[in-house]
Design a protein around this motif. Structure first.
Motif, PDB file in Angstrom:
ATOM      1  N   SER A  19       0.832  -1.210   0.000  1.00 54.79           N
ATOM      2  CA  SER A  19       0.000   0.000   0.000  1.00 54.79           C
ATOM      3  C   SER A  19       0.859   1.250   0.000  1.00 54.79           C
ATOM      4  O   SER A  19       0.529   2.238  -0.665  1.00 54.79           O
ATOM      5  CB  SER A  19      -0.933   0.001   1.222  1.00 54.79           C
ATOM      6  OG  SER A  19      -1.837  -1.086   1.174  1.00 54.79           O
ATOM      7  N   ILE A  20       1.962   1.228   0.747  1.00 55.58           N
ATOM      8  CA  ILE A  20       2.872   2.377   0.775  1.00 55.58           C
ATOM      9  C   ILE A  20       3.465   2.603  -0.615  1.00 55.58           C
ATOM     10  O   ILE A  20       3.499   3.734  -1.124  1.00 55.58           O
ATOM     11  CB  ILE A  20       3.994   2.159   1.815  1.00 55.58           C
ATOM     12  CG1 ILE A  20       3.421   2.228   3.232  1.00 55.58           C
ATOM     13  CG2 ILE A  20       5.103   3.200   1.637  1.00 55.58           C
ATOM     14  CD1 ILE A  20       4.396   1.770   4.306  1.00 55.58           C
ATOM     15  N   ASN A  23       0.818   4.015  -2.807  1.00 53.06           N
ATOM     16  CA  ASN A  23       0.567   5.423  -2.487  1.00 53.06           C
ATOM     17  C   ASN A  23       1.603   6.338  -3.122  1.00 53.06           C
ATOM     18  O   ASN A  23       1.288   7.436  -3.595  1.00 53.06           O
ATOM     19  CB  ASN A  23       0.564   5.632  -0.973  1.00 53.06           C
ATOM     20  CG  ASN A  23      -0.651   5.038  -0.301  1.00 53.06           C
ATOM     21  OD1 ASN A  23      -1.669   4.798  -0.937  1.00 53.06           O
ATOM     22  ND2 ASN A  23      -0.556   4.787   0.992  1.00 53.06           N
ATOM     23  N   ILE A  24       2.842   5.882  -3.113  1.00 51.76           N
ATOM     24  CA  ILE A  24       3.925   6.702  -3.667  1.00 51.76           C
ATOM     25  C   ILE A  24       3.746   6.911  -5.167  1.00 51.76           C
ATOM     26  O   ILE A  24       4.146   7.941  -5.718  1.00 51.76           O
ATOM     27  CB  ILE A  24       5.292   6.055  -3.361  1.00 51.76           C
ATOM     28  CG1 ILE A  24       5.562   6.114  -1.844  1.00 51.76           C
ATOM     29  CG2 ILE A  24       6.414   6.752  -4.117  1.00 51.76           C
ATOM     30  CD1 ILE A  24       6.797   5.354  -1.416  1.00 51.76           C
ATOM     31  N   THR A  25       3.116   5.935  -5.837  1.00 51.64           N
ATOM     32  CA  THR A  25       2.911   6.083  -7.284  1.00 51.64           C
ATOM     33  C   THR A  25       1.772   7.036  -7.622  1.00 51.64           C
ATOM     34  O   THR A  25       1.674   7.486  -8.770  1.00 51.64           O
ATOM     35  CB  THR A  25       2.601   4.725  -7.945  1.00 51.64           C
ATOM     36  OG1 THR A  25       1.304   4.263  -7.536  1.00 51.64           O
ATOM     37  CG2 THR A  25       3.651   3.684  -7.605  1.00 51.64           C
ATOM     38  N   VAL A  26       0.887   7.331  -6.642  1.00 48.04           N
ATOM     39  CA  VAL A  26      -0.294   8.158  -6.915  1.00 48.04           C
ATOM     40  C   VAL A  26       0.056   9.496  -7.552  1.00 48.04           C
ATOM     41  O   VAL A  26      -0.522   9.884  -8.567  1.00 48.04           O
ATOM     42  CB  VAL A  26      -1.133   8.358  -5.635  1.00 48.04           C
ATOM     43  CG1 VAL A  26      -2.200   9.426  -5.833  1.00 48.04           C
ATOM     44  CG2 VAL A  26      -1.790   7.042  -5.229  1.00 48.04           C
ATOM     45  N   THR A 281       2.538  15.422   3.465  1.00 45.43           N
ATOM     46  CA  THR A 281       2.160  14.534   2.363  1.00 45.43           C
ATOM     47  C   THR A 281       3.067  13.318   2.302  1.00 45.43           C
ATOM     48  O   THR A 281       2.599  12.180   2.154  1.00 45.43           O
ATOM     49  CB  THR A 281       2.223  15.300   1.027  1.00 45.43           C
ATOM     50  OG1 THR A 281       1.341  16.426   1.085  1.00 45.43           O
ATOM     51  CG2 THR A 281       1.823  14.410  -0.127  1.00 45.43           C
ATOM     52  N   LEU A 282       4.376  13.535   2.429  1.00 43.10           N
ATOM     53  CA  LEU A 282       5.338  12.430   2.389  1.00 43.10           C
ATOM     54  C   LEU A 282       5.071  11.452   3.530  1.00 43.10           C
ATOM     55  O   LEU A 282       5.044  10.231   3.337  1.00 43.10           O
ATOM     56  CB  LEU A 282       6.758  12.983   2.474  1.00 43.10           C
ATOM     57  CG  LEU A 282       7.894  11.955   2.482  1.00 43.10           C
ATOM     58  CD1 LEU A 282       7.886  11.142   1.195  1.00 43.10           C
ATOM     59  CD2 LEU A 282       9.248  12.656   2.670  1.00 43.10           C
ATOM     60  N   SER A 284       2.265  11.024   5.090  1.00 44.54           N
ATOM     61  CA  SER A 284       0.954  10.384   4.920  1.00 44.54           C
ATOM     62  C   SER A 284       1.029   9.192   3.975  1.00 44.54           C
ATOM     63  O   SER A 284       0.268   8.235   4.130  1.00 44.54           O
ATOM     64  CB  SER A 284      -0.074  11.402   4.413  1.00 44.54           C
ATOM     65  OG  SER A 284       0.173  11.767   3.069  1.00 44.54           O
ATOM     66  N   TYR A 285       1.931   9.223   2.984  1.00 40.63           N
ATOM     67  CA  TYR A 285       2.061   8.085   2.078  1.00 40.63           C
ATOM     68  C   TYR A 285       2.405   6.814   2.855  1.00 40.63           C
ATOM     69  O   TYR A 285       1.919   5.720   2.530  1.00 40.63           O
ATOM     70  CB  TYR A 285       3.137   8.347   1.023  1.00 40.63           C
ATOM     71  CG  TYR A 285       2.777   9.394   0.001  1.00 40.63           C
ATOM     72  CD1 TYR A 285       1.454   9.595  -0.375  1.00 40.63           C
ATOM     73  CD2 TYR A 285       3.749  10.174  -0.606  1.00 40.63           C
ATOM     74  CE1 TYR A 285       1.112  10.554  -1.310  1.00 40.63           C
ATOM     75  CE2 TYR A 285       3.429  11.133  -1.551  1.00 40.63           C
ATOM     76  CZ  TYR A 285       2.110  11.319  -1.887  1.00 40.63           C
ATOM     77  OH  TYR A 285       1.775  12.274  -2.822  1.00 40.63           O
ATOM     78  N   ASP A 288      -0.601   6.024   5.617  1.00 42.21           N
ATOM     79  CA  ASP A 288      -1.800   5.494   4.966  1.00 42.21           C
ATOM     80  C   ASP A 288      -1.671   3.995   4.711  1.00 42.21           C
ATOM     81  O   ASP A 288      -2.670   3.265   4.712  1.00 42.21           O
ATOM     82  CB  ASP A 288      -2.065   6.217   3.644  1.00 42.21           C
ATOM     83  CG  ASP A 288      -2.939   7.451   3.831  1.00 42.21           C
ATOM     84  OD1 ASP A 288      -3.638   7.536   4.854  1.00 42.21           O
ATOM     85  OD2 ASP A 288      -2.920   8.324   2.949  1.00 42.21           O
TER      86      ASP A 288
END
Length: 443
Positions: A19-20, A23-26, A281-282, A284-285, A288
């Motif tokens: 998931s991490i 998320n980073i690819t989002v 933001t960083l 939260s990736y 999350d």
């Protein structure tokens, strides 16, 4: 019934780590579009992509409940080994996402007009942004469908499929956009078309993985409208998603007001706040990822009625979350200034941001509980309490900022934001102990 067959740490990392990475690819989709636009030879192209991406980010952000609500309810059905309900939840979520997508397509004209009125770009930027929007809006069914499928996968304890989809989607986006822009010379339209094609490729791959999950779990493919749209089930489905939707609106209000409040203090404060918000933001990736693990595992425990396992899952989630928060705190303390210089070479912005860096250092531990409890509450479908905690935190944010701004200026804004994060987690902790735990004692 004990539902945690492997060690708790392995269960958590099995979901959190993919998931991490996912998320980073989002942000890569938007970054790819901006990078290609940056080589088209005019600043208006960059501005158009930036505005277009912002419009869609805001629209899709509001409908994130499609992922979260589906994840929580599916994980409970999975824990209860209710295969029929697992299948029905997928149908309900996809039907809802399709309905919302059709509504967006029908209202695309008013939505574009409203967005451009709020952002007030130059005429050239507005023209290109309109082109980008009118093409990318046709990706709405794919994006919202992916929300439903991603939530369903996570509810089934599978975070690898969403990661694979994200990787493929980004690769297709790069290839398609480059082809349309530099081979067919389609400019902004090419960037938009590449994005839409990538979104539908992501949806197609997700549907393939959905088929694989059906075969692996032995799920039926029968679609019976009377079961899918059963009155009590639909009422619960929309009740859970309504609370998440209201919670997201509060989050959007705080986020937008934070940016607006910085803007009213001048361009340097605005830029400094935007720079430091990247620290949140960083962080939260990563957090999350553990929130997603909380959704999947707490829902599975609740569905199986194993509240002893739930207690241990929560304890281990906080152990991992505390470790991540400590690492980020030390990183921001030691390398916060270096990270600023990496993000921008504007010395004046770095100098302004340095005055507020201590607030950014406090972000990880201020937000730790909010992230973990969000995941747990989604998994337990305790979304009403989740919304109430967000509402209390939002009121705290505005109360603190408005009362202290005349004295502390931008420091008041950062204090209000940190208290907003802290109060969210604190209220959820108290609601869990006093409301949820009393219904399912684990002593």
């Amino acid at each position: 019934m004990t539902v945690m067959n492997k060690s708790y740490h392995k269960e958590i990392l099995h979901i959190a780590l993919p998931s991490i990475l996912s998320n980073i690819t989002v942000p890569l989709l938007g970054l790819i579009d901006l990078t290609i636009a940056g080589h088209l030879g005019a600043a208006s192209y960059i501005g158009a992509i930036a505005i277009g991406s912002t419009i869609f980010n805001m629209i899709y952000w509001i409908f994130a409940f499609l992922r979260m609500g589906t994840s929580g309810m599916t994980s409970q059905a999975y824990g209860a080994d209710n295969k029929q309900e697992i299948q029905l939840l997928l149908y309900r979520s996809l039907a809802t996402s399709t309905g919302i997508a059709i509504l967006i397509l029908l209202l695309q004209g008013p939505l574009l007009h409203l967005a451009l009125s709020v952002m007030s770009p130059t005429e050239a930027v507005a023209d290109f942004a309109s082109v980008y929007f009118r093409i990318c809006v046709w990706g709405a069914p794919a994006v919202l469908g992916l929300y439903s499928l991603t939530g369903w996968f996570i509810g089934l304890q599978n975070a690898k499929y969403p990661l694979y989809v994200a990787i493929v989607q980004n690769l297709v986006n790069i290839a398609a956009s480059l082809f349309f822009v530099f081979v067919w010379h389609m400019d902004v339209a090419g960037v938009a078309l590449g994005t839409v094609i990538a979104q539908y490729c992501g949806l197609t791959l997700s549907l393939y993985y959905c088929h694989r999950m059906h075969r692996r779990l032995g799920l039926p493919y029968t679609f019976v409208p009377s079961s899918v749209f059963r009155k009590n089930a639909i009422r619960r489905f929309f009740s859970v998603n309504r609370d998440i939707f209201l919670r997201t609106l509060c989050l959007v209000c705080v986020t937008l007001y934070f940016t607006s409040a910085g803007s009213r203090q001048g361009e340097y404060i605005l830029a400094a706040n935007a720079l430091l918000m990247q620290y949140f933001t960083l962080y939260s990736y990563f957090m999350d990822g553990f929130a997603f693990a909380g959704e999947a595992l707490s829902g599975k425990c609740a569905g199986a009625g194993d509240y002893q396992a739930l207690k241990k899952v929560i304890r281990n989630l906080f152990l991992w979350g505390s470790g991540v928060a400590l690492i980020f705190t030390l990183f921001y303390m030691a390398g916060g200034k270096a990270l600023m210089n990496l993000l921008t070479d504007e010395a004046s912005v770095v100098a302004t941001a340095s005055d507020y860096l201590p607030w950014a250092v406090l972000i990880p531990f201020a937000g730790l509980s909010a992230f973990i409890w969000d995941g747990v509450f989604i998994g337990l479908t305790a979304t009403r309490y989740m919304f109430l905690s967000m509402l209390g935190a939002t009121l705290t944010f505005f109360s603190v900022y408005l009362s202290l701004f005349p004295i502390w200026q931008n420091h008041a804004l950062w204090l209000a934001f940190l208290l907003y994060l802290f109060v969210r987690g604190l209220m959820q902790h108290l609601l869990y102990r006093n409301k949820i735990l009393t219904l399912h004692p684990t002593n």
